[in-house]
Design a protein around this motif. Structure first.
Motif, PDB file in Angstrom:
ATOM      1  N   VAL A  78     -10.461   6.449   5.965  1.00 48.38           N
ATOM      2  CA  VAL A  78      -9.363   6.724   5.033  1.00 48.38           C
ATOM      3  C   VAL A  78      -8.014   6.633   5.749  1.00 48.38           C
ATOM      4  O   VAL A  78      -7.051   6.078   5.214  1.00 48.38           O
ATOM      5  N   THR A  79      -7.962   7.160   6.968  1.00 47.03           N
ATOM      6  CA  THR A  79      -6.715   7.071   7.727  1.00 47.03           C
ATOM      7  C   THR A  79      -6.338   5.621   7.980  1.00 47.03           C
ATOM      8  O   THR A  79      -5.172   5.235   7.836  1.00 47.03           O
ATOM      9  N   MET A 111      -7.183   3.097   6.164  1.00 39.48           N
ATOM     10  CA  MET A 111      -6.774   2.507   4.885  1.00 39.48           C
ATOM     11  C   MET A 111      -5.337   2.867   4.549  1.00 39.48           C
ATOM     12  O   MET A 111      -4.535   2.006   4.189  1.00 39.48           O
ATOM     13  N   VAL A 112      -4.997   4.161   4.685  1.00 36.67           N
ATOM     14  CA  VAL A 112      -3.666   4.616   4.276  1.00 36.67           C
ATOM     15  C   VAL A 112      -2.592   4.104   5.233  1.00 36.67           C
ATOM     16  O   VAL A 112      -1.567   3.579   4.801  1.00 36.67           O
ATOM     17  N   THR A 113      -2.840   4.240   6.537  1.00 36.25           N
ATOM     18  CA  THR A 113      -1.809   3.856   7.495  1.00 36.25           C
ATOM     19  C   THR A 113      -1.804   2.359   7.768  1.00 36.25           C
ATOM     20  O   THR A 113      -0.789   1.822   8.224  1.00 36.25           O
ATOM     21  N   GLY A 114      -2.916   1.695   7.515  1.00 35.85           N
ATOM     22  CA  GLY A 114      -2.996   0.274   7.801  1.00 35.85           C
ATOM     23  C   GLY A 114      -3.119  -0.010   9.283  1.00 35.85           C
ATOM     24  O   GLY A 114      -2.923  -1.133   9.728  1.00 35.85           O
TER      25      GLY A 114
END
Lengths: 198, 198
Positions: B173-174, B176-179
């Motif tokens: 998830v990290t 995904m969110v931060t790219g």
DNA sequence: ATTATTGTAGACCAATCAGTCTACATCGAT
DNA sequence: ATCGATGTAGACTGATTGGTCTACAATAAT
């Protein structure tokens, strides 16, 4: 028991009753059903509010989503700046207490994940505004978390903060997918391991 | 370098060229843009396939999503049953090597999160079939992870497995969110802390 | 009492969606 | 050479979407 932070965040700032009803219904539906899958009409039904009122107050579905982002952000800041800050425990215990707050959150009947994470998941991830908003939110959270980690005397506070942030997100997502609050406890124990090592 | 597991999963099982093109385009768009936000026409454009072909092979958007679930599941099983199983390292090193595989995954230009997690985020979470599919997938992953943890001689293998699973989801998830793929490294270090303590 | 604000109720619109259908092309196996 | 399967191209449909608009009710401040 005092009102939970999630409710306080939606009600205690100066908002009209209509706005509060809209925000609560929107947050619930956006998280439980999904943002794209939630039609405006559904929000109006569950909020018991007229269509015109929604567009008077928020102008668009996108703006309503932004307002929901703000209320969820308020919840986190109340946790950090009120609930945790008022404790007289050690920094280490305050960090671990965050996972108890997460547990309360996961156990709410209207918990269906984090609006920010869920929103990023269903929106454009290449130059999308939702992702940018979520990153900014994340950084604010990590700054507060980092201050506690620093106060706890960790050798490498930045790395410990990133590890804990990872565990927090993992707990949120696990709770969302499994529908169980047990992830909060697992997260707390993992956080203890990290603090012990770091 | 050998073909990455993500590609192998989509291409090496007996599928027609049309199916492969559809699956790759659908997986990419579902993850990058979101499932609801991705129209059938967009998938057809990027896959270079006719509308009729999609409905011949999969019948509906929902079935196409299920097929995408299957290819992502294959990727994980190749990691566990081929990439990691073929190593002659210790169980502990195999567990940590999983985070190196995650790093490779995060660094792919078409990584935009886990289809299962993203799909749950944007679908009904009260008695929804997507959530059930994701839980089943999760349990299969955790069973394989748990076997490695058990082999590593952990005192409480079930709890260690749950902690590691949390860290894995947090890293996904990290990322995904931060790219950024950095979450994989942070996750690996957190996993080391957990293995050291458990 | 009147007026401005904030609300409800619901018809309405243009755009978009998933999915169907017709017409035609390609090609390997027989 | 033909035929059946698999492909492309794209028009079409019914349902649903976010958003606008008109008509009207309640309330509070002047």
């Amino acid at each position: 028991m005092a009102k939970a932070a999630a409710d306080r965040a939606a009600t205690e700032t100066k908002k009209t009753a209509t706005e509060t009803k809209l925000l609560l219904a929107a947050r619930r539906l956006f998280c439980r059903v999904g943002i794209h899958a939630t039609g405006i009409s559904r929000i109006l039904e569950e909020a018991g509010v007229a269509r015109r009122s929604l567009y008077m107050h928020y102008g668009s579905k996108e703006n309503l989503l932004k307002a929901v982002f703000d209320t969820e952000a308020s919840m986190w800041f109340q946790w950090f700046d009120l609930d945790l800050a008022s404790r007289e425990d050690s920094a280490r215990e305050r960090i671990l207490a965050l996972f108890d707050l997460l547990k309360d959150w996961f156990e709410r009947e209207d918990f269906f994940g984090c609006v920010f994470i869920n929103a990023v998941a269903e929106h454009e991830k290449e130059n999308g505004w939702v992702k940018e908003v979520a990153i900014a939110h994340r950084e604010k959270i990590n700054a507060r978390l980092g201050a506690m980690v620093e106060a706890s005397g960790a050798r490498d506070p930045d790395m410990v903060t990133e590890k804990l942030s990872l565990v927090i997100d993992g707990a949120i997502v696990t709770a969302m997918v499994t529908g169980s609050s047990g992830a909060a406890h697992v997260g707390r124990l993992a956080a203890e391991d990290i603090l012990r090592s770091g």
